[in-house]
Design a protein around this motif. Structure first.
Motif, PDB file in Angstrom:
ATOM      1  N   ARG A 254       0.881  -1.172   0.262  1.00  0.00           N
ATOM      2  CA  ARG A 254       0.186   0.062   0.045  1.00  0.00           C
ATOM      3  C   ARG A 254       0.771   1.219  -0.249  1.00  0.00           C
ATOM      4  O   ARG A 254       1.700   1.456   0.834  1.00  0.00           O
ATOM      5  N   ARG A 257      -0.693   5.479   3.108  1.00  0.00           N
ATOM      6  CA  ARG A 257      -0.884   5.337   4.583  1.00  0.00           C
ATOM      7  C   ARG A 257      -1.096   6.560   5.371  1.00  0.00           C
ATOM      8  O   ARG A 257      -0.721   6.668   6.495  1.00  0.00           O
ATOM      9  N   GLU A 292      -6.797   2.385   8.514  1.00  0.00           N
ATOM     10  CA  GLU A 292      -5.599   1.663   9.039  1.00  0.00           C
ATOM     11  C   GLU A 292      -6.128   0.354   9.387  1.00  0.00           C
ATOM     12  O   GLU A 292      -7.233  -0.025   9.454  1.00  0.00           O
ATOM     13  N   ASN A 453      -6.814  -4.251   1.057  1.00  0.00           N
ATOM     14  CA  ASN A 453      -6.265  -2.995   0.678  1.00  0.00           C
ATOM     15  C   ASN A 453      -7.104  -2.050  -0.124  1.00  0.00           C
ATOM     16  O   ASN A 453      -7.062  -0.837   0.079  1.00  0.00           O
ATOM     17  N   ASP A 477      -0.598  -1.781   9.653  1.00  0.00           N
ATOM     18  CA  ASP A 477       0.119  -0.656   9.898  1.00  0.00           C
ATOM     19  C   ASP A 477       0.626  -0.560  11.438  1.00  0.00           C
ATOM     20  O   ASP A 477       1.615   0.032  11.723  1.00  0.00           O
TER      21      ASP A 477
END
Length: 507
Positions: A254, A257, A292, A453, A477
């Motif tokens: 990804r 973020r 997240e 994602n 994350d």
């Protein structure tokens, strides 16, 4: 013996109502060999083993089974058992309220003069338990044992029948790391004693560690057989043959973020289980931000699932203390439907037991959690249900002839996608995924990670509970680590590694 093969399955084909599950499959297993059978969900692995074990009797498939030099025509499972074949399924076939010794000799009782000799049964049960290195009292009930020990009882049961070929279907799917390693070591020792094993597994590291040979099935066909002695069994080679393409990184990256404000916050959160007489979640402080993926790691029994259920409307009826905020507002749920209305969805780890209606079709399962969305004046709009279900079938790549297909007839990976579709249909802002890829092949895992994602990029937040540390590290994350119902630590993904997680999980 001249024939080096204990088992030969030649040109095996099997159809279900026009769908070809197996097409001219050839599968050979050597004597005293550990042979792994691998492939994506729906590749035909379990079907092939059901043909071998007599679940699908002779006459319902084409091709030949040659076992120990003789052509076999099994009409029932009992025929394959008598020949020396034993199969252990992912869902263990034990009687929970009976003792260990009763289970080991169930259907194979030791009798004298037509009466069961219980003393001899206990003596023989102890012998079998020693063979599988399980140091327990044979008079204990199965329900009082952990999953790892139950698995060993199943193997002891097979050994009591003078097994020549032991088939294990995803044997480590529900086991922790220690129990998994113990099981693999047992298979090595049984191999030294002349027992051949076939292991179906999606855990490629285990395949690489234990397989003498590995056969890959794809779309009901034999793709190749790899030989460890020739250095052919590697993760990249297996994946390429399983999915028909190379997956360089199973965890898709990804780039974005950028996290928003807290979607979920729980403070001093405690859940007390009256039936166990203890706290299953103890003084938890946790938050999840918009966009997240928060991983929750820990060993089995650490309280991860109990924490998730206490957040999701508390279906187990725990006594709760503490504070929960959703999008900054204090909330208190009396029922799971309150949590759903508030924008929380929970994909359970037990898809067959609690997640899906196996006797209903895909469309009925996908609509089940949000029937109001397809109802008019209390009546379900059937056309709308089909339309919505087809959209999820396409977007989640659910492999089935139609949305009318019974969910119980789908492979594990496709069942998991239906379970995911069911909860996406409620349009949640926070999605809790409990062991989202358990028992799923590498291709289906990649698809689910890609879906995760995509959901995150659209503004959803995800809590992911997983026992697979590479998965936690590859997708999260931020990671919370639990042990004994408590949060033992919090790690940003930049600082996290397997050693740090395990150190915290075993405190």
């Amino acid at each position: 013996m001249n024939n080096p093969y204990l088992l030969e399955m030649n040109d095996i084909s099997k159809e279900f109502t026009g769908v070809k599950a197996l097409s001219n499959v050839n599968f050979k297993v050597g004597r005293s060999e550990i042979h792994c059978l691998i492939g994506e969900n729906g590749a035909g692995k379990s079907t092939l083993m059901k043909v071998l074990s007599g679940v699908y009797p002779h006459g319902t498939y084409s091709g030949d089974i040659v076992f120990d030099g003789s052509v076999q025509s099994f009409a029932h499972i009992s025929d394959s058992v008598k020949t020396g074949i034993a199969i252990i399924y992912q869902e263990l076939a034990l009687f929970p309220d009976l003792t260990v010794y009763e289970n080991i000799f169930a259907g194979n009782e030791i009798k004298k003069g037509g009466i069961i000799d219980w003393n001899e049964t206990i003596v023989r049960a102890k012998e079998m338990l020693r063979k599988v290195k399980l140091d327990i009292n044979p008079e204990v009930q199965i329900k009082d044992l952990g999953v790892g020990k139950q698995q060993l009882v199943e193997i002891a049961k097979a050994l009591s029948k003078d097994v020549k070929l032991l088939i294990l279907d995803e044997p480590t799917a529900a086991l922790n790391e220690n129990d998994s390693e113990n099981l693999l070591q047992l298979l090595r020792e049984l191999k030294d004693q002349g027992i051949t094993s076939i292991m179906i597994s999606h855990k490629l590291k285990e395949v690489i560690a234990i397989a003498d040979k590995a056969t890959v099935l794809r779309d009901g066909q034999t793709i190749c057989t790899l030989d460890a002695s020739k250095g052919e069994i590697s993760e990249s080679v297996i994946i390429k043959n399983m999915v028909g393409r190379e997956i360089d990184d199973i965890y898709p990256k990804r780039t974005n973020r950028n996290f928003g404000s807290n979607i979920l916050e729980i403070n001093n959160w405690t859940a007390y289980d009256s039936s166990l007489g203890r706290k299953v979640a103890n003084n938890i402080n946790l938050h999840v931000r918009k966009g997240e993926i928060v991983g929750i790691a820990g060993l089995m029994g650490s309280g991860r699932t109990e924490l998730a259920q206490s957040i999701f409307g508390n279906p187990k009826g725990y006594k709760l203390q503490g504070e929960m905020l959703l999008d900054g507002n204090k909330v208190s749920f009396k029922h799971t439907k309150d949590a759903i209305k508030a924008g929380i969805a929970y994909v359970t780890e037990d898809r067959k037991g609690n997640g899906l209606f196996l006797i209903q079709d895909i469309k009925q399962n996908i609509s089940a959690a949000n029937l109001n969305a397809i109802a008019s004046r209390g009546i379900i709009e059937m056309n709308e249900e089909v339309k919505i279900s087809n959209e999820y079938k396409r977007s989640l790549n659910i492999k089935a002839p139609s949305v009318e297909q019974l969910v119980g007839n789908l492979s594990g990976g496709n069942q998991q996608k239906v379970s995911l579709g069911k909860w996406l249909f409620v349009n949640p802002t926070l999605l809790i995924l409990d062991e989202p890829t358990r028992g799923i092949d590498v291709g289906a895992k990649f698809e689910i990670y890609t879906i995760m994602n995509k959901l995150i990029s659209e503004g959803m937040s995800i809590i992911m509970i997983s026992s697979e540390l590479p998965e936690v590290l590859g997708m999260s994350d931020r990671i919370y680590i639990m042990a004994e119902g408590k949060i033992k630590g919090e790690l940003n993904i930049e600082e996290a590694n397997q050693e740090k997680i395990m150190q915290l999980a075993t405190q």
